[in-house]
Design a protein around this motif. Sequence first.
Motif, PDB file in Angstrom:
ATOM      1  N   LEU A 184       0.852  -1.179   0.000  1.00 46.26           N
ATOM      2  CA  LEU A 184       0.000   0.000   0.000  1.00 46.26           C
ATOM      3  C   LEU A 184       0.887   1.227   0.000  1.00 46.26           C
ATOM      4  O   LEU A 184       1.966   1.215   0.596  1.00 46.26           O
ATOM      5  CB  LEU A 184      -0.818   0.044   1.293  1.00 46.26           C
ATOM      6  CG  LEU A 184      -2.062  -0.802   1.355  1.00 46.26           C
ATOM      7  CD1 LEU A 184      -2.619  -0.756   2.764  1.00 46.26           C
ATOM      8  CD2 LEU A 184      -3.099  -0.315   0.374  1.00 46.26           C
TER       9      LEU A 184
ATOM     10  N   PHE B  55     -10.351  -0.677   0.126  1.00 44.98           N
ATOM     11  CA  PHE B  55      -9.441   0.245   0.817  1.00 44.98           C
ATOM     12  C   PHE B  55      -9.353   1.574   0.083  1.00 44.98           C
ATOM     13  O   PHE B  55      -9.011   2.604   0.670  1.00 44.98           O
ATOM     14  CB  PHE B  55      -8.053  -0.399   0.937  1.00 44.98           C
ATOM     15  CG  PHE B  55      -7.243   0.122   2.069  1.00 44.98           C
ATOM     16  CD1 PHE B  55      -7.453  -0.329   3.361  1.00 44.98           C
ATOM     17  CD2 PHE B  55      -6.270   1.089   1.865  1.00 44.98           C
ATOM     18  CE1 PHE B  55      -6.708   0.160   4.419  1.00 44.98           C
ATOM     19  CE2 PHE B  55      -5.523   1.591   2.919  1.00 44.98           C
ATOM     20  CZ  PHE B  55      -5.747   1.121   4.200  1.00 44.98           C
ATOM     21  N   ASP B  56      -9.667   1.550  -1.208  1.00 45.14           N
ATOM     22  CA  ASP B  56      -9.624   2.772  -2.026  1.00 45.14           C
ATOM     23  C   ASP B  56     -10.774   3.718  -1.703  1.00 45.14           C
ATOM     24  O   ASP B  56     -10.762   4.871  -2.128  1.00 45.14           O
ATOM     25  CB  ASP B  56      -9.676   2.390  -3.518  1.00 45.14           C
ATOM     26  CG  ASP B  56     -10.845   1.462  -3.826  1.00 45.14           C
ATOM     27  OD1 ASP B  56     -10.986   0.441  -3.138  1.00 45.14           O
ATOM     28  OD2 ASP B  56     -11.616   1.763  -4.756  1.00 45.14           O
TER      29      ASP B  56
ATOM     30  N   THR C  26      -7.817  -2.745  -3.482  1.00 42.17           N
ATOM     31  CA  THR C  26      -7.778  -1.283  -3.605  1.00 42.17           C
ATOM     32  C   THR C  26      -8.507  -0.787  -4.848  1.00 42.17           C
ATOM     33  O   THR C  26      -8.188   0.273  -5.381  1.00 42.17           O
ATOM     34  CB  THR C  26      -6.313  -0.807  -3.672  1.00 42.17           C
ATOM     35  OG1 THR C  26      -5.653  -1.547  -4.713  1.00 42.17           O
ATOM     36  CG2 THR C  26      -5.585  -1.039  -2.367  1.00 42.17           C
TER      37      THR C  26
ATOM     38  N   ASP D  93      -5.730  -4.326  -8.774  1.00 38.89           N
ATOM     39  CA  ASP D  93      -5.934  -3.592  -7.523  1.00 38.89           C
ATOM     40  C   ASP D  93      -5.827  -4.487  -6.294  1.00 38.89           C
ATOM     41  O   ASP D  93      -6.784  -4.646  -5.531  1.00 38.89           O
ATOM     42  CB  ASP D  93      -7.282  -2.864  -7.549  1.00 38.89           C
ATOM     43  CG  ASP D  93      -7.301  -1.758  -8.581  1.00 38.89           C
ATOM     44  OD1 ASP D  93      -6.258  -1.093  -8.739  1.00 38.89           O
ATOM     45  OD2 ASP D  93      -8.339  -1.577  -9.238  1.00 38.89           O
TER      46      ASP D  93
ATOM     47  N   ARG E  39      -2.982  -5.373  -3.121  1.00 40.58           N
ATOM     48  CA  ARG E  39      -1.741  -4.925  -2.483  1.00 40.58           C
ATOM     49  C   ARG E  39      -1.479  -5.766  -1.250  1.00 40.58           C
ATOM     50  O   ARG E  39      -2.368  -6.441  -0.736  1.00 40.58           O
ATOM     51  CB  ARG E  39      -1.872  -3.456  -2.025  1.00 40.58           C
ATOM     52  CG  ARG E  39      -2.081  -2.452  -3.140  1.00 40.58           C
ATOM     53  CD  ARG E  39      -0.801  -2.210  -3.927  1.00 40.58           C
ATOM     54  NE  ARG E  39      -0.997  -1.244  -4.993  1.00 40.58           N
ATOM     55  CZ  ARG E  39      -1.397  -1.542  -6.225  1.00 40.58           C
ATOM     56  NH1 ARG E  39      -1.665  -2.782  -6.556  1.00 40.58           N
ATOM     57  NH2 ARG E  39      -1.529  -0.585  -7.134  1.00 40.58           N
TER      58      ARG E  39
END
Length: 368
Positions: free
Chosen positions: A20, A320-321, A346, A352, A354
Amino acid sequence: FFPLQALGDKNREPGRLYDLEYESDDEAEEEKVVQNPSKPSVKKGGLGGMFGMLKGLVGSKSLTRDDMDPVLEKMKDHLIAKNVAAEIAVQLCESVAKKLEGKVMGTFTTVTSTVKQALQEALVQILQPQRRVDVLRDVMDAQRHRRPYVVTFCGVNGVGKSTNLAKISFWLIENGFSVLIAACDTFRAGAVEQLRTHTRRLNALHPPESHGGRTMVQLYEKGYGKDAAGIAMEAISYARNQGFDVVLVDTAGRMQDNAPLMTALAKLIAVNAPDLVLFVGEALVGNEAVDQLVKFNKALADHSMAQTPRLIDGIVLTKFDTIDDKVGAAISMTYITSKPIVFVGTGQTYCDLRSLNAKAVVAALMKA
Ligand code: GDP
């Protein structure tokens, strides 16, 4: 899928996911203190304000609970505002208080750094549980024993189980491992079709022609309404016969209070003994995170047939995004389970995915 965006951080360690991203305003804050030592931080509401309050505690006497209580209250509110579950915020503050109680503080800067350090240390410690899950290493180990490595995904509906299962498939395939996806959500209409679409797309990105004629990803499905534990078992045996490296088992989303479905999940795990049980949880949850995890683990323990019950081994933290710096769910989930966050979702493309960077999460959490 963005073909120019390589998925793994191949310069660092083969196949390892990117961490991240990490953005800290630590230095800026420290500078403020040095440049203007007589004035406490002017920020209100955040940790700046909280540290400012500590100035009143400076002196030759040692810190007592009474001295610290107002500061701890602010600290707790700050953590809750960052989406840490309330009961966990309270426990965290308690541990910081214990650490600081009795300490003699010299100057404002020392107080600031001591409090900050105590909190940071506690947070990093939570995010770095003892056992690290190294999926690629474990898949290779299973390969040597000529058996597929089996991962089960569980969690409530809509958190991103299937999407992140597909991303993890993509990452495994990028690393040269073949994947059988077991469609064991035999409950929700469309679940099988969703996985079929992912399988088709993944196969288009990694066609057999690019892998010496080997099919890199296949779906194992028996439609709806059937016993999920039985399908998982058939899929694992099919994977063994066909030489697939990994089996990813999708399960039906279920609420933690739904006893029959929780029992069915515990049975699937007890019968098939997967190598890894991943709990998929979205980063958007606050207090609910604790309830979900406690009840999933309890159901697995209650219905386990083994002497030492099989619980959740790790966490996939999704979306998480979408949370900006409200990263508290990461803390709540690891605190409750003492298990690592193995993957972080993400976004909605296959790239996406991580690995967790504890420093990045703690920096976001500390940010005022
Ligand atoms: P499931 O019911 O748990 O299998 O959830 P799905 O995989 O169907 O995902 C539910 C929704 O969340 C879909 O619209 C996904 O595209 C979206 N989603 C999943 N993971 C992420 C993520 O990491 N970030 C964002 N922004 N959306 C995600």
